[in-house]
Motif scaffolding. Structure first.
Motif, PDB file in Angstrom:
ATOM      1  N   LYS A 168       0.821  -1.211   0.000  1.00  0.00           N
ATOM      2  CA  LYS A 168       0.000   0.000   0.000  1.00  0.00           C
ATOM      3  C   LYS A 168       0.859   1.267   0.000  1.00  0.00           C
ATOM      4  O   LYS A 168       2.007   1.253   0.463  1.00  0.00           O
ATOM      5  CB  LYS A 168      -0.898   0.034   1.233  1.00  0.00           C
ATOM      6  N   VAL A 169       0.264   2.359  -0.467  1.00  0.00           N
ATOM      7  CA  VAL A 169       0.866   3.687  -0.340  1.00  0.00           C
ATOM      8  C   VAL A 169       0.544   4.206   1.050  1.00  0.00           C
ATOM      9  O   VAL A 169      -0.616   4.442   1.391  1.00  0.00           O
ATOM     10  CB  VAL A 169       0.311   4.664  -1.402  1.00  0.00           C
ATOM     11  N   ARG A 170       1.576   4.348   1.873  1.00  0.00           N
ATOM     12  CA  ARG A 170       1.386   4.856   3.237  1.00  0.00           C
ATOM     13  C   ARG A 170       2.678   5.486   3.709  1.00  0.00           C
ATOM     14  O   ARG A 170       3.767   5.027   3.371  1.00  0.00           O
ATOM     15  CB  ARG A 170       1.011   3.734   4.220  1.00  0.00           C
ATOM     16  N   SER A 171       2.563   6.523   4.520  1.00  0.00           N
ATOM     17  CA  SER A 171       3.745   7.108   5.139  1.00  0.00           C
ATOM     18  C   SER A 171       4.142   6.264   6.350  1.00  0.00           C
ATOM     19  O   SER A 171       3.325   5.519   6.910  1.00  0.00           O
ATOM     20  CB  SER A 171       3.492   8.563   5.543  1.00  0.00           C
ATOM     21  N   PHE A 172       5.397   6.375   6.750  1.00  0.00           N
ATOM     22  CA  PHE A 172       5.986   5.431   7.705  1.00  0.00           C
ATOM     23  C   PHE A 172       5.282   5.380   9.053  1.00  0.00           C
ATOM     24  O   PHE A 172       5.227   4.319   9.687  1.00  0.00           O
ATOM     25  CB  PHE A 172       7.478   5.758   7.910  1.00  0.00           C
ATOM     26  N   GLU A 173       4.718   6.496   9.518  1.00  0.00           N
ATOM     27  CA  GLU A 173       4.138   6.522  10.865  1.00  0.00           C
ATOM     28  C   GLU A 173       2.909   5.624  10.993  1.00  0.00           C
ATOM     29  O   GLU A 173       2.530   5.223  12.098  1.00  0.00           O
ATOM     30  CB  GLU A 173       3.793   7.954  11.289  1.00  0.00           C
ATOM     31  N   HIS A 174       2.295   5.251   9.875  1.00  0.00           N
ATOM     32  CA  HIS A 174       1.104   4.402   9.933  1.00  0.00           C
ATOM     33  C   HIS A 174       1.420   2.965  10.325  1.00  0.00           C
ATOM     34  O   HIS A 174       0.496   2.177  10.579  1.00  0.00           O
ATOM     35  CB  HIS A 174       0.375   4.437   8.591  1.00  0.00           C
ATOM     36  N   VAL A 175       2.684   2.620  10.408  1.00  0.00           N
ATOM     37  CA  VAL A 175       3.031   1.293  10.910  1.00  0.00           C
ATOM     38  C   VAL A 175       2.555   1.128  12.358  1.00  0.00           C
ATOM     39  O   VAL A 175       2.316   0.012  12.828  1.00  0.00           O
ATOM     40  CB  VAL A 175       4.555   1.035  10.791  1.00  0.00           C
ATOM     41  N   LEU A 176       2.372   2.248  13.054  1.00  0.00           N
ATOM     42  CA  LEU A 176       1.866   2.213  14.426  1.00  0.00           C
ATOM     43  C   LEU A 176       0.435   1.683  14.485  1.00  0.00           C
ATOM     44  O   LEU A 176      -0.013   1.216  15.538  1.00  0.00           O
ATOM     45  CB  LEU A 176       1.919   3.607  15.052  1.00  0.00           C
ATOM     46  N   PHE A 185       7.862  -7.649  13.422  1.00  0.00           N
ATOM     47  CA  PHE A 185       9.213  -7.152  13.124  1.00  0.00           C
ATOM     48  C   PHE A 185       9.092  -6.033  12.097  1.00  0.00           C
ATOM     49  O   PHE A 185       8.501  -6.212  11.030  1.00  0.00           O
ATOM     50  CB  PHE A 185      10.088  -8.275  12.585  1.00  0.00           C
ATOM     51  N   VAL A 186       9.646  -4.872  12.434  1.00  0.00           N
ATOM     52  CA  VAL A 186       9.609  -3.702  11.551  1.00  0.00           C
ATOM     53  C   VAL A 186      11.039  -3.338  11.159  1.00  0.00           C
ATOM     54  O   VAL A 186      11.907  -3.181  12.027  1.00  0.00           O
ATOM     55  CB  VAL A 186       8.946  -2.490  12.243  1.00  0.00           C
ATOM     56  N   TYR A 187      11.258  -3.206   9.855  1.00  0.00           N
ATOM     57  CA  TYR A 187      12.562  -2.748   9.361  1.00  0.00           C
ATOM     58  C   TYR A 187      12.385  -1.413   8.650  1.00  0.00           C
ATOM     59  O   TYR A 187      11.632  -1.303   7.683  1.00  0.00           O
ATOM     60  CB  TYR A 187      13.192  -3.760   8.412  1.00  0.00           C
ATOM     61  N   GLU A 223       8.140   4.205  20.099  1.00  0.00           N
ATOM     62  CA  GLU A 223       6.816   3.708  20.472  1.00  0.00           C
ATOM     63  C   GLU A 223       6.669   2.229  20.148  1.00  0.00           C
ATOM     64  O   GLU A 223       6.117   1.453  20.943  1.00  0.00           O
ATOM     65  CB  GLU A 223       5.744   4.518  19.744  1.00  0.00           C
ATOM     66  N   LEU A 224       7.178   1.826  19.001  1.00  0.00           N
ATOM     67  CA  LEU A 224       7.133   0.408  18.644  1.00  0.00           C
ATOM     68  C   LEU A 224       7.927  -0.429  19.641  1.00  0.00           C
ATOM     69  O   LEU A 224       7.486  -1.508  20.065  1.00  0.00           O
ATOM     70  CB  LEU A 224       7.683   0.208  17.230  1.00  0.00           C
ATOM     71  N   ALA A 225       9.104   0.067  20.010  1.00  0.00           N
ATOM     72  CA  ALA A 225       9.947  -0.660  20.966  1.00  0.00           C
ATOM     73  C   ALA A 225       9.242  -0.825  22.310  1.00  0.00           C
ATOM     74  O   ALA A 225       9.332  -1.886  22.952  1.00  0.00           O
ATOM     75  CB  ALA A 225      11.274   0.065  21.141  1.00  0.00           C
ATOM     76  N   VAL A 229       7.592  -4.610  20.019  1.00  0.00           N
ATOM     77  CA  VAL A 229       7.848  -4.903  18.612  1.00  0.00           C
ATOM     78  C   VAL A 229       9.349  -4.938  18.378  1.00  0.00           C
ATOM     79  O   VAL A 229      10.094  -4.127  18.933  1.00  0.00           O
ATOM     80  CB  VAL A 229       7.190  -3.821  17.714  1.00  0.00           C
ATOM     81  N   LYS A 230       9.811  -5.871  17.577  1.00  0.00           N
ATOM     82  CA  LYS A 230      11.220  -5.928  17.206  1.00  0.00           C
ATOM     83  C   LYS A 230      11.446  -4.915  16.080  1.00  0.00           C
ATOM     84  O   LYS A 230      10.820  -5.018  15.019  1.00  0.00           O
ATOM     85  CB  LYS A 230      11.601  -7.338  16.759  1.00  0.00           C
ATOM     86  N   VAL A 231      12.327  -3.951  16.307  1.00  0.00           N
ATOM     87  CA  VAL A 231      12.532  -2.863  15.340  1.00  0.00           C
ATOM     88  C   VAL A 231      14.001  -2.780  14.953  1.00  0.00           C
ATOM     89  O   VAL A 231      14.885  -2.860  15.801  1.00  0.00           O
ATOM     90  CB  VAL A 231      12.085  -1.499  15.903  1.00  0.00           C
ATOM     91  N   MET A 232      14.233  -2.612  13.662  1.00  0.00           N
ATOM     92  CA  MET A 232      15.589  -2.485  13.122  1.00  0.00           C
ATOM     93  C   MET A 232      15.594  -1.324  12.135  1.00  0.00           C
ATOM     94  O   MET A 232      14.646  -1.137  11.373  1.00  0.00           O
ATOM     95  CB  MET A 232      15.981  -3.795  12.440  1.00  0.00           C
ATOM     96  N   LEU A 233      16.655  -0.532  12.147  1.00  0.00           N
ATOM     97  CA  LEU A 233      16.737   0.654  11.296  1.00  0.00           C
ATOM     98  C   LEU A 233      18.142   0.835  10.759  1.00  0.00           C
ATOM     99  O   LEU A 233      19.128   0.632  11.476  1.00  0.00           O
ATOM    100  CB  LEU A 233      16.300   1.895  12.081  1.00  0.00           C
ATOM    101  N   SER A 234      18.242   1.220   9.487  1.00  0.00           N
ATOM    102  CA  SER A 234      19.519   1.559   8.865  1.00  0.00           C
ATOM    103  C   SER A 234      19.610   3.070   8.723  1.00  0.00           C
ATOM    104  O   SER A 234      18.617   3.730   8.426  1.00  0.00           O
ATOM    105  CB  SER A 234      19.623   0.941   7.467  1.00  0.00           C
TER     106      SER A 234
END
Length: 277
Positions: A168-176, A185-187, A223-225, A229-234
Motif C-alpha cells: 500500500k501507499v502509506r507514510s511510515f508513521e502508519h506502521v503504528l 518485526f519492523v525494518y 513507540e514500537l519498541a 515490537v522488534k525494530v531495526m533501522l539503517s
C-alpha cells in the motif's frame, strides 16, 4: 530448506535502487530476529530485505509514500505477464531518443506506468530514482551497452514472493496502526541523514526527509519498541543519528557506496544498524 535452493531460484530485487541493501544482506542477516510472525517495511525501496526474509513471516506489509513505486510492486504481484510483454517491447525499442520520450510520457494504465518505471530504472544513470518538485522523473540516461530491461526470471520470482504481501501507499508513521507486539518485526530503511553538506540527497520523490522527519521516525521507533515490537533501522553514521538512537543498540557496519558524483568517493564507508532488541 533454503540451503538446498540455488541462488538463481531465490527472489531478489527487480529494481536497482540507490541505497539498496542487496550487498549488505550477508552483514545484516545475523541481526535479524529469530522469531516473528509479521514483517513490516515502511520504506520498501528495492525490497532486498523483504526478498531475503520472504519465507519467514506469515504475513508481510510493504509500504512507501512513493505511489509510482507501490503501483509497480502491485503490478509485479498481480499483472506479471502483461507487464513482461510491455517490458519486452521497451527492450526492443530502447535507444536515446526512446528513453527521453518515455521519460516525459504519461501512461494511461497502471501496468503501463509500472513498465515505464522499470524501463527507466534499468536504463537511467546509476539506477537512481529521483523526482523533481512536481513529481516528474528527471534522471538522465545511463551509459549501458545492453541493459537488462526485461529480466523475466527475476520478475517471476519476485511476483511469487509478493503473493503473501499486502502492498500500500502509506507514510511510515502508519506502521503504528498495525505493529503491536513481539510477534511483529519492523525494518526501517529511510532516506539517510546526510553525512556532509554536499551529500544532502534525502528523497527519492517530491517529499523531503530532513531532521524533522528523522525525529518523527525516532518517535515511531521508540513507540514500537515500548510495545515489544522488534525494530531495526539503517542510517548513516553521524553524530546526529547516534545521539537520536542512543537508548538503543547501535551497530556499525561497513557498506559500499556506489552513487556519488565523484567516482573517487565511491567505496566502503561506515553505516549504522540500530535495533530495539
Amino acid at each position: 530448506m533454503l540451503s538446498q535452493v540455488s541462488k538463481e531460484d531465490l527472489p531478489r530485487p527487480f529494481l536497482k535502487w540507490a541505497g539498496g541493501k542487496s550487498r549488505l544482506i550477508p552483514t545484516y542477516h545475523t541481526f535479524f530476529p529469530n522469531d516473528f510472525q509479521n514483517y513490516y517495511e515502511p520504506f520498501i525501496g528495492g525490497g532486498a530485505v523483504f526478498f531475503y526474509l520472504y519465507n519467514r513471516p506469515k504475513e508481510a506489509f510493504l509500504t512507501d509514500i512513493n505511489s509510482e513505486l507501490i503501483n509497480t510492486y502491485n503490478c509485479v504481484k498481480n499483472h506479471l505477464y502483461e507487464l513482461i510483454n510491455i517490458l519486452q517491447y521497451h527492450e526492443k525499442q530502447h535507444n536515446k531518443d526512446y528513453y527521453y520520450q518515455m521519460r516525459t510520457t504519461v501512461e494511461d494504465s497502471e501496468v503501463k506506468k509500472a513498465a515505464r518505471l522499470i524501463y527507466l530504472n534499468k536504463t537511467c544513470f546509476n539506477g537512481l530514482y529521483r523526482e523533481n518538485s512536481k513529481g516528474k522523473f528527471n534522471v538522465p540516461m545511463g551509459r549501458y551497452k545492453k541493459p537488462n530491461i526485461c529480466d523475466s526470471s527475476s520478475l517471476r520470482l519476485a511476483s511469487l514472493a509478493l503473493q503473501s504481501a499486502e502492498i500500500k501507499v502509506r507514510s511510515f508513521e502508519h506502521v503504528l496502526d498495525d505493529a503491536i507486539n513481539e510477534d511483529d518485526f519492523v525494518y526501517f530503511d529511510p532516506p539517510y541523514y546526510p553525512v556532509s553538506s554536499t551529500s544532502n540527497f534525502t528523497s527519492y520523490s517530491r517529499y523531503s526527509f530532513h531532521e524533522k522527519e528523522q525525529n518523527q521516525l525516532r518517535e515511531v521507533f521508540g513507540e514500537l519498541a515500548k510495545r515489544g515490537v522488534k525494530v531495526m533501522l539503517s542510517n548513516s553514521d553521524t553524530s546526529f543519528i547516534r545521539d537520536l538512537y542512543k537508548e538503543f543498540h547501535i551497530h556499525t557496519v561497513l557498506a559500499g557506496r556506489s552513487i556519488n558524483s565523484n567516482a573517487k568517493k565511491r567505496g566502503v564507508i561506515n553505516e549504522l544498524l540500530i535495533t530495539s532488541y
